[in-house]
Design an enzyme around this catalytic site. Sequence first.
Site, short mmCIF file in Angstrom:
data_model
loop_
_atom_site.label_atom_id
_atom_site.label_comp_id
_atom_site.label_asym_id
_atom_site.label_seq_id
_atom_site.Cartn_x
_atom_site.Cartn_y
_atom_site.Cartn_z
N TYR A 34 34.29 -33.28 8.65
CA TYR A 34 33.58 -33.67 9.88
C TYR A 34 34.13 -34.98 10.44
CZ TYR A 34 30.47 -29.78 9.99
OH TYR A 34 30.01 -28.50 10.12
N ARG A 93 37.17 -34.11 12.32
CA ARG A 93 36.84 -33.48 13.61
C ARG A 93 36.22 -34.49 14.57
NH1 ARG A 93 33.20 -28.61 12.41
NH2 ARG A 93 33.47 -28.14 14.62
N GLN A 132 28.07 -23.63 22.15
CA GLN A 132 28.07 -23.57 20.68
C GLN A 132 28.87 -24.74 20.12
OE1 GLN A 132 28.76 -19.21 19.30
NE2 GLN A 132 29.68 -19.39 21.32
N VAL A 160 30.19 -28.54 19.27
CA VAL A 160 29.51 -29.76 18.80
C VAL A 160 30.18 -31.02 19.38
CG1 VAL A 160 28.62 -28.66 16.71
CG2 VAL A 160 30.87 -29.76 16.63
N HIS A 190 24.27 -25.49 18.53
CA HIS A 190 24.66 -25.77 17.14
C HIS A 190 24.74 -27.27 16.87
CE1 HIS A 190 26.73 -21.56 17.19
NE2 HIS A 190 25.42 -21.49 17.07
N CYS A 233 21.72 -43.30 2.90
CA CYS A 233 20.70 -43.69 3.89
C CYS A 233 20.18 -45.10 3.60
CB CYS A 233 19.55 -42.68 3.80
SG CYS A 233 18.08 -43.15 4.69
N GLY A 291 35.29 -18.63 26.19
CA GLY A 291 35.83 -19.25 24.98
C GLY A 291 35.07 -18.99 23.72
N SER A 299 34.27 -16.12 20.47
CA SER A 299 34.64 -14.86 19.83
C SER A 299 33.42 -13.96 19.70
CB SER A 299 35.21 -15.14 18.43
OG SER A 299 34.23 -15.87 17.67
C1 BV8 Z 1 20.78 -18.43 11.39
C2 BV8 Z 1 28.15 -25.82 13.92
C3 BV8 Z 1 18.76 -17.92 10.32
C4 BV8 Z 1 28.87 -26.49 12.85
C5 BV8 Z 1 28.30 -23.39 13.76
C6 BV8 Z 1 23.45 -15.10 5.92
C7 BV8 Z 1 22.48 -16.11 5.84
C8 BV8 Z 1 21.95 -16.72 6.97
C9 BV8 Z 1 22.45 -16.36 8.22
C10 BV8 Z 1 23.42 -15.39 8.26
C11 BV8 Z 1 23.91 -14.73 7.15
N1 BV8 Z 1 24.85 -13.81 7.55
C12 BV8 Z 1 24.97 -13.86 8.89
C13 BV8 Z 1 24.10 -14.80 9.33
C14 BV8 Z 1 23.93 -15.23 10.63
C15 BV8 Z 1 24.93 -16.37 10.82
C16 BV8 Z 1 26.12 -15.72 11.46
O1 BV8 Z 1 26.07 -15.44 12.64
N2 BV8 Z 1 27.17 -15.46 10.68
C17 BV8 Z 1 28.29 -14.75 11.26
C18 BV8 Z 1 29.59 -15.41 10.96
C19 BV8 Z 1 28.21 -13.29 10.84
N3 BV8 Z 1 24.29 -17.32 11.70
C20 BV8 Z 1 23.67 -18.38 11.18
O2 BV8 Z 1 23.66 -18.68 10.01
C21 BV8 Z 1 22.91 -19.21 12.21
N4 BV8 Z 1 21.59 -19.44 11.71
O3 BV8 Z 1 21.02 -17.28 11.56
O4 BV8 Z 1 19.65 -18.90 10.81
C22 BV8 Z 1 17.57 -18.68 9.94
C23 BV8 Z 1 16.39 -18.53 10.69
C24 BV8 Z 1 15.26 -19.22 10.29
C25 BV8 Z 1 15.32 -20.08 9.18
C26 BV8 Z 1 16.52 -20.24 8.47
C27 BV8 Z 1 17.67 -19.53 8.84
C28 BV8 Z 1 23.59 -20.54 12.42
C29 BV8 Z 1 24.91 -20.33 13.14
C30 BV8 Z 1 25.49 -21.68 13.55
C31 BV8 Z 1 26.61 -22.07 12.59
N5 BV8 Z 1 27.23 -23.32 13.04
N6 BV8 Z 1 28.81 -24.55 14.19
C32 BV8 Z 1 30.24 -26.90 13.25
O5 BV8 Z 1 30.71 -26.59 14.37
O6 BV8 Z 1 30.86 -27.57 12.41
S1 BV8 Z 1 29.06 -21.98 14.24
C33 BV8 Z 1 30.65 -22.23 14.73
O7 BV8 Z 1 31.13 -20.95 15.18
C34 BV8 Z 1 30.89 -23.14 15.91
O8 BV8 Z 1 29.71 -23.63 16.52
C35 BV8 Z 1 31.59 -22.24 16.89
O9 BV8 Z 1 31.43 -22.60 18.19
C36 BV8 Z 1 30.89 -20.99 16.56
C37 BV8 Z 1 31.33 -19.73 17.18
O10 BV8 Z 1 32.68 -19.67 17.18
P1 BV8 Z 1 33.39 -19.73 18.64
O11 BV8 Z 1 32.85 -20.89 19.39
O12 BV8 Z 1 33.29 -18.40 19.25
O13 BV8 Z 1 34.82 -20.11 18.20
P2 BV8 Z 1 35.87 -19.12 17.51
O14 BV8 Z 1 36.91 -19.98 16.89
O15 BV8 Z 1 35.15 -18.09 16.70
O16 BV8 Z 1 36.49 -18.33 18.75
C38 BV8 Z 1 37.20 -19.02 19.73
C39 BV8 Z 1 37.37 -18.05 20.89
O17 BV8 Z 1 38.03 -18.76 21.93
C40 BV8 Z 1 38.25 -16.86 20.55
O18 BV8 Z 1 37.64 -15.69 21.09
C41 BV8 Z 1 39.56 -17.16 21.27
O19 BV8 Z 1 40.18 -15.97 21.75
C42 BV8 Z 1 39.07 -17.97 22.42
N7 BV8 Z 1 40.06 -18.90 22.99
C43 BV8 Z 1 41.13 -19.49 22.39
N8 BV8 Z 1 41.76 -20.29 23.29
C44 BV8 Z 1 41.07 -20.20 24.46
C45 BV8 Z 1 39.98 -19.33 24.27
N9 BV8 Z 1 39.10 -19.03 25.24
C46 BV8 Z 1 39.30 -19.60 26.44
N10 BV8 Z 1 40.31 -20.47 26.69
C47 BV8 Z 1 41.21 -20.79 25.74
N11 BV8 Z 1 42.21 -21.63 26.00
ZN ZN Z 2 16.81 -41.35 3.97
#
Ligand code: BV8
Ligand code: ZN
Length: 249
Positions: free
Chosen positions: A71, A74, A105, A107, A123, A153, A193, A195
Amino acid sequence: MGASEIEIRRAAERLTNCRSCAVMTGAGVSAESGVPTFRDAQTGLYANVDPMKLASVEGFREDPAMVWRWYMARFGRARVVEPNPGHFALARLAARIERFTLITQNVDDLHERAGCPDVLHLHGSIARYFCTDCGEDHTLTDDDRAAPEPPACAHCGGMIRPGVVWFGEALPRDIFGAAERACRTAEVMLVAGTSGVVFPAADLPFVARSAGAYLIDVNPERTLISDRADLFLEGPSGEVLPRVLGAMD
Ligand code: BV8
Ligand code: ZN
């Protein structure tokens, strides 16, 4: 191939007459600013560490030092990059549309630095830090940024963590609720932007479409969202979005 003039004009027409618009962005809109997307191969130290692992509660519990360093790397990068033409085009769009909601999405703060007000960060933000034990906010210092592991802390000695939503953590209810309402009432939803693989964010374009919104997706590659969109504009957001705004003038 890239989006054609006709497709650009079709998007411009929809947005010109639009009174309520929801936009959702992903890591792709920051790519042209030099910020690697979430699924790009992590460079250097993290080349073979799965970002899904690093951005998770268990990842932080297992190896807080590794997650902290990731982090801080980043955070450091986010501070030195600039918004790109795609960010500025969305700020121009925000200024033209009566009810405009920008949902991200990401940060980083590139949308804010490009002049977009009130960004909904589904997020969380890499600029925010707090204590895992007592929840007190923590202001990051240069020493923290150079430290090999999370600082303690000042109030209770607990471990400081980034104010982002990790996999397995719930999204902030108020923010997700506002995003959902914006999508349900949008005439046009513009997605750029992302996936579309992370939920529940990836549901929002379909919430908008099933409520009657015209769905536009901007991405160099096709995704599940592109396949369900009314209009897919192929190409990088830093090129496509300025073209759409240019066709609106
Ligand atoms: C939740 C913050 C429930 C941190 C991120 C098991 C247990 C629990 C949950 C799950 C589980 N299995 C599945 C889930 C659900 C899970 C999930 O979705 N998993 C997926 C992978 C299957 N979700 C969660 O866990 C969420 N919480 O469900 O909680 C709950 C409810 C109540 C109580 C308790 C729990 C939390 C999800 C959030 C995770 N945190 N980020 C950090 O950033 O460090 S997610 C992370 O992925 C980033 O935020 C990022 O933005 C996000 C999505 O990715 P994208 O933004 O789409 O980026 P990516 O690289 O994937 O794609 C880039 C795209 O850009 C591509 O398409 C590319 O073609 C395109 N591109 C490239 N260049 C360009 C472009 N586009 C335009 N112009 C360009 N030049
Ligand atoms: Zn504390």
